[in-house]
Enzyme design. Structure first.
Site, PDB file in Angstrom:
ATOM      1  N   PRO A  11       0.840  -1.124   0.026  1.00 14.18           N
ATOM      2  CA  PRO A  11      -0.150  -0.178   0.093  1.00 14.18           C
ATOM      3  C   PRO A  11       0.706   1.408  -0.083  1.00 14.18           C
ATOM      4  O   PRO A  11       1.955   1.332   0.755  1.00 14.18           O
ATOM      5  CB  PRO A  11      -0.815   0.106   1.328  1.00 14.18           C
ATOM      6  N   ASN A  12       0.205   2.119  -0.859  1.00 16.01           N
ATOM      7  CA  ASN A  12       1.063   3.539  -0.871  1.00 16.01           C
ATOM      8  C   ASN A  12       2.369   3.783  -1.788  1.00 16.01           C
ATOM      9  O   ASN A  12       2.687   4.758  -2.080  1.00 16.01           O
ATOM     10  CB  ASN A  12       1.017   4.099   0.433  1.00 16.01           C
ATOM     11  N   ARG A  19       5.272  11.769  -3.404  1.00 17.30           N
ATOM     12  CA  ARG A  19       5.130  12.399  -2.108  1.00 17.30           C
ATOM     13  C   ARG A  19       6.266  11.911  -1.182  1.00 17.30           C
ATOM     14  O   ARG A  19       6.969  11.108  -1.444  1.00 17.30           O
ATOM     15  CB  ARG A  19       3.852  11.765  -1.447  1.00 17.30           C
ATOM     16  N   TYR A  24      11.109   8.688   1.354  1.00 16.77           N
ATOM     17  CA  TYR A  24      11.195   7.797   0.278  1.00 16.77           C
ATOM     18  C   TYR A  24      11.860   8.126  -1.253  1.00 16.77           C
ATOM     19  O   TYR A  24      11.939   7.243  -2.104  1.00 16.77           O
ATOM     20  CB  TYR A  24       9.866   7.246  -0.030  1.00 16.77           C
ATOM     21  N   ASN A  74       8.277  -5.762  -0.772  1.00  8.75           N
ATOM     22  CA  ASN A  74       7.983  -4.489   0.152  1.00  8.75           C
ATOM     23  C   ASN A  74       6.635  -4.592   0.446  1.00  8.75           C
ATOM     24  O   ASN A  74       5.936  -3.963  -0.288  1.00  8.75           O
ATOM     25  CB  ASN A  74       8.643  -3.155  -0.542  1.00  8.75           C
ATOM     26  N   ALA A  77       3.100  -0.858   4.961  1.00  4.80           N
ATOM     27  CA  ALA A  77       2.634  -0.786   6.450  1.00  4.80           C
ATOM     28  C   ALA A  77       2.161  -2.239   6.799  1.00  4.80           C
ATOM     29  O   ALA A  77       2.013  -2.779   8.022  1.00  4.80           O
ATOM     30  CB  ALA A  77       1.592   0.024   6.442  1.00  4.80           C
ATOM     31  N   HIS A  80       3.779  -4.729   9.144  1.00  2.00           N
ATOM     32  CA  HIS A  80       3.845  -4.817  10.763  1.00  2.00           C
ATOM     33  C   HIS A  80       2.385  -5.304  11.206  1.00  2.00           C
ATOM     34  O   HIS A  80       2.419  -5.140  12.534  1.00  2.00           O
ATOM     35  CB  HIS A  80       3.968  -3.184  11.117  1.00  2.00           C
ATOM     36  N   ASP A  87       1.313 -15.640   6.328  1.00  2.00           N
ATOM     37  CA  ASP A  87       0.814 -17.037   5.856  1.00  2.00           C
ATOM     38  C   ASP A  87       1.029 -17.363   4.310  1.00  2.00           C
ATOM     39  O   ASP A  87       1.378 -18.540   4.062  1.00  2.00           O
ATOM     40  CB  ASP A  87      -0.665 -17.245   6.250  1.00  2.00           C
ATOM     41  N   GLU A  98      12.664  -9.587   1.674  1.00  2.00           N
ATOM     42  CA  GLU A  98      11.871  -8.322   2.037  1.00  2.00           C
ATOM     43  C   GLU A  98      12.522  -7.029   1.916  1.00  2.00           C
ATOM     44  O   GLU A  98      13.844  -7.145   2.431  1.00  2.00           O
ATOM     45  CB  GLU A  98      11.548  -8.591   3.379  1.00  2.00           C
ATOM     46  N   HIS A 100      12.684  -2.717   2.475  1.00  2.00           N
ATOM     47  CA  HIS A 100      12.275  -1.479   2.907  1.00  2.00           C
ATOM     48  C   HIS A 100      13.052  -0.196   2.570  1.00  2.00           C
ATOM     49  O   HIS A 100      14.255  -0.463   2.853  1.00  2.00           O
ATOM     50  CB  HIS A 100      11.948  -1.514   4.525  1.00  2.00           C
ATOM     51  N   ILE A 101      12.528   0.640   1.854  1.00  2.00           N
ATOM     52  CA  ILE A 101      13.138   1.947   1.277  1.00  2.00           C
ATOM     53  C   ILE A 101      13.709   2.387   2.441  1.00  2.00           C
ATOM     54  O   ILE A 101      15.027   2.801   2.701  1.00  2.00           O
ATOM     55  CB  ILE A 101      12.231   2.687   0.550  1.00  2.00           C
ATOM     56  N   SER A 102      13.083   2.471   3.651  1.00  2.00           N
ATOM     57  CA  SER A 102      13.626   3.510   4.840  1.00  2.00           C
ATOM     58  C   SER A 102      14.258   2.447   5.773  1.00  2.00           C
ATOM     59  O   SER A 102      13.833   1.288   5.822  1.00  2.00           O
ATOM     60  CB  SER A 102      12.361   3.989   5.522  1.00  2.00           C
ATOM     61  N   ARG A 107      12.881   4.168  12.803  1.00  2.00           N
ATOM     62  CA  ARG A 107      11.223   5.047  12.764  1.00  2.00           C
ATOM     63  C   ARG A 107      10.827   4.899  14.228  1.00  2.00           C
ATOM     64  O   ARG A 107      11.144   4.477  15.002  1.00  2.00           O
ATOM     65  CB  ARG A 107      10.798   4.938  11.535  1.00  2.00           C
ATOM     66  N   ARG A 111       6.899   0.463  13.725  1.00  2.00           N
ATOM     67  CA  ARG A 111       7.599  -0.195  12.509  1.00  2.00           C
ATOM     68  C   ARG A 111       8.620  -1.068  12.498  1.00  2.00           C
ATOM     69  O   ARG A 111       9.157  -1.742  11.761  1.00  2.00           O
ATOM     70  CB  ARG A 111       8.074   0.931  11.368  1.00  2.00           C
TER      71      ARG A 111
HETATM   72  O1  CA2 Z   1      10.539   2.009   4.068  1.00  2.00           O
HETATM   73  C1  CA2 Z   1       9.657   1.259   3.547  1.00  2.00           C
HETATM   74  O2  CA2 Z   1       9.635   0.651   2.308  1.00  2.00           O
HETATM   75  C2  CA2 Z   1       8.206   0.992   4.099  1.00  2.00           C
HETATM   76  O3  CA2 Z   1       7.762  -0.511   3.832  1.00  2.00           O
HETATM   77  C3  CA2 Z   1       7.233   1.778   3.652  1.00  2.00           C
HETATM   78  C4  CA2 Z   1       5.876   1.739   4.022  1.00  2.00           C
HETATM   79  C5  CA2 Z   1       5.808   1.929   5.786  1.00  2.00           C
HETATM   80  O4  CA2 Z   1       4.512   1.685   6.093  1.00  2.00           O
HETATM   81  C6  CA2 Z   1       6.940   0.870   6.228  1.00  2.00           C
HETATM   82  O5  CA2 Z   1       6.809   1.128   7.619  1.00  2.00           O
HETATM   83  C7  CA2 Z   1       8.104   1.101   5.756  1.00  2.00           C
HETATM   84  C8  CA2 Z   1       4.944   2.866   3.552  1.00  2.00           C
HETATM   85  C9  CA2 Z   1       5.009   3.401   2.113  1.00  2.00           C
HETATM   86  C10 CA2 Z   1       4.516   4.583   1.833  1.00  2.00           C
HETATM   87  O6  CA2 Z   1       4.791   4.902   0.432  1.00  2.00           O
HETATM   88  C11 CA2 Z   1       4.951   6.177  -0.037  1.00  2.00           C
HETATM   89  C12 CA2 Z   1       5.579   6.422  -0.934  1.00  2.00           C
HETATM   90  C13 CA2 Z   1       5.808   7.721  -1.337  1.00  2.00           C
HETATM   91  C14 CA2 Z   1       5.133   8.646  -0.644  1.00  2.00           C
HETATM   92  C15 CA2 Z   1       4.052   8.176   0.329  1.00  2.00           C
HETATM   93  C16 CA2 Z   1       3.906   6.994   0.748  1.00  2.00           C
END
Ligand code: CA2
Length: 145
Positions: A11-12, A19, A24, A74, A77, A80, A87, A98, A100-102, A107, A111
């Protein structure tokens, strides 16, 4: 016939590069796909999947059982929260990395735990989108010809 790695984003992540560049970065999912294709070893192909819906990601993992030799994921959210995605991944027989960008450990505490890490053969966090490239390289290396 080429062996396909499925690269899944939750998601997102469709908003990547559009954004919150401070967290990110500026590159988009199309950039991720282009960069990952460039590091594929000979004989491998890549399929990109992004969904904002937990059940759709579970369905995509079921499809991967028949189509993919490895998964880079990836889960966003859902990392978590989602026992359903864990499963589903537990039914997949190939390597799973797996990404994660961040750096999720730097954080908020919610997370810091990922259900998906219980299944992942490797976890990459905090390398920006370079992490996807590293994961694709690693999956290719884990599946020699
Ligand atoms: O660091 C990551 O890749 C995360 O999986 C990104 C998730 C976050 O909930 C995880 O804790 C860590 C959120 C993805 C949101 O992606 C966006 C990208 C650009 C702008 C806004 C949101």
């Amino acid at each position: 016939m080429s062996r396909t790695i499925h690269l899944m984003n939750g998601p997102n992540l469709n908003l990547l590069g559009k954004r919150q560049p401070d967290v990110y970065g500026h590159e988009t999912l199309d950039d991720v796909e282009r960069r990952c294709r460039a590091v594929l070893a000979e004989g491998f192909d890549l399929k990109m999947i992004q969904s904002n819906h937990e059940g759709a990601i579970v369905d995509a993992i079921h499809t991967a059982r028949d189509e993919a030799v490895g998964i880079v994921i990836n889960p966003g959210a859902y990392s978590h929260t989602s026992i359903a995605i864990l499963d589903a991944l537990n039914t997949f027989e190939g390597p799973v990395i797996e990404v994660h960008i961040s750096n999720i450990h730097k954080r908020e505490s919610f997370r810091h735990h990922s259900y998906v890490s219980l299944r992942a053969d490797g976890v990459i966090a905090g390398l920006g989108i370079d992490g996807y490239e590293a994961a694709v390289r690693r999956i290719c290396a884990m599946l020699p010809a």
